[in-house]
Structure formats: structure tokens, C-alpha cells
Scaffold this active site. Structure first.
Site, PDB file in Angstrom:
ATOM      1  N   GLU A  46       0.820  -1.195   0.000  1.00 36.65           N
ATOM      2  CA  GLU A  46       0.000   0.000   0.000  1.00 36.65           C
ATOM      3  C   GLU A  46       0.860   1.253   0.000  1.00 36.65           C
ATOM      4  OE1 GLU A  46      -3.033   0.175   2.983  1.00 36.65           O
ATOM      5  OE2 GLU A  46      -3.363  -1.980   2.872  1.00 36.65           O
ATOM      6  N   HIS A  77      -5.316   0.747  -2.158  1.00 35.37           N
ATOM      7  CA  HIS A  77      -5.738  -0.599  -1.798  1.00 35.37           C
ATOM      8  C   HIS A  77      -5.147  -1.565  -2.820  1.00 35.37           C
ATOM      9  CE1 HIS A  77      -9.555   0.472   0.763  1.00 35.37           C
ATOM     10  NE2 HIS A  77      -8.418   0.762   1.363  1.00 35.37           N
TER      11      HIS A  77
END
Ligand code: ZN
Length: 131
Positions: free
Chosen positions: A25, A72
Site C-alpha cells: 500500500e 488498496h
């Protein structure tokens, strides 16, 4: 300060960074100048461990931010519980980027987690200015 939007160059940087970090991430804090988000303060010391990027955001020193951004690993861009908790702590514009990390795969939320508009603006950068 009323936020008018995000600079298109800044958005492209976010998308590029998210793409290159995946499946890790990418996370950072959004900084505004004259009401336009033009800077991303990237988390220091990103290690390739399993530490969650959003949790690492909590450890940022208390800097003034217009909001946050993180990616994400998949196409789901709904904020998690941890995301919502973070949103409530910093600023009022929170971008989540999902796969495939292009101009259509990001969403901006307010501090309560409601989807909100964030116009993408073409602005000229002034290079050598200080905060
Ligand atoms: Zn998240």
C-alpha cells in the site's frame, strides 16, 4: 481554507506511486496550497514488512494536512474501519486508490466516509516556494 480541488500532476503522482508500490500500500498526507492539493507527504521509512500503510499514517508527526491518501491492493475502494478512524483524525479529503490505479479508479471521501467530489485541476506549479 476551502479546498477547490487537486492538481492533476499531483493526482498522476499518486496513481503512479500506487501502481509502483502494489501490492504494497502507498500512503501519504495531502497538503494544500491556496486551496489546491498540490503535495503528498509520503510516509517515511516504508519497509516491505507486513505493516499496514494506514496504521503507519497514525505514526506521522502531527502535521497539518488537508487529508490523506492511500492505495488498496485490489479494486475495492471502500474505506475500512481503520480507514474511517484515520479519516476522522486528519483533514476532510481522503483519497483511496484501487487497482488498476488510473484516473477512473480513485474515490475521495469526507471525514465521515461519505463520497465527495474532488475536482482535478490543471495548475502551474511554482517550483521554488516555501511552505
Ligand atoms: Zn484502506
Amino acid at each position: 481554507m476551502q479546498i477547490k480541488g487537486i492538481a492533476s500532476d499531483t493526482l498522476d503522482f499518486i496513481l503512479e506511486a500506487s501502481r509502483s508500490m502494489a501490492p504494497e500500500e502507498f500512503a501519504g498526507l495531502l497538503q494544500e496550497k491556496d486551496g489546491i492539493i498540490t503535495e503528498v507527504l509520503i510516509l517515511p521509512g516504508t519497509e516491505s514488512s507486513d505493516s499496514n500503510a494506514v496504521l503507519r499514517l497514525y505514526m506521522m508527526p502531527n502535521v497539518k494536512a488537508a487529508g490523506s491518501v492511500h492505495s488498496h491492493p485490489g479494486p475495492n475502494r471502500n474505506p475500512s474501519k481503520a480507514d474511517l478512524h484515520l479519516f476522522s483524525k486528519t483533514g476532510n479529503f481522503h483519497i483511496i486508490v484501487g487497482r488498476p490505479y488510473n484516473r477512473q479508479s480513485w474515490t475521495c471521501y469526507d471525514r465521515e466516509g461519505n463520497v465527495r467530489e474532488l475536482p482535478v485541476l490543471d495548475v502551474e506549479f511554482e517550483e521554488d516556494e516555501e511552505f
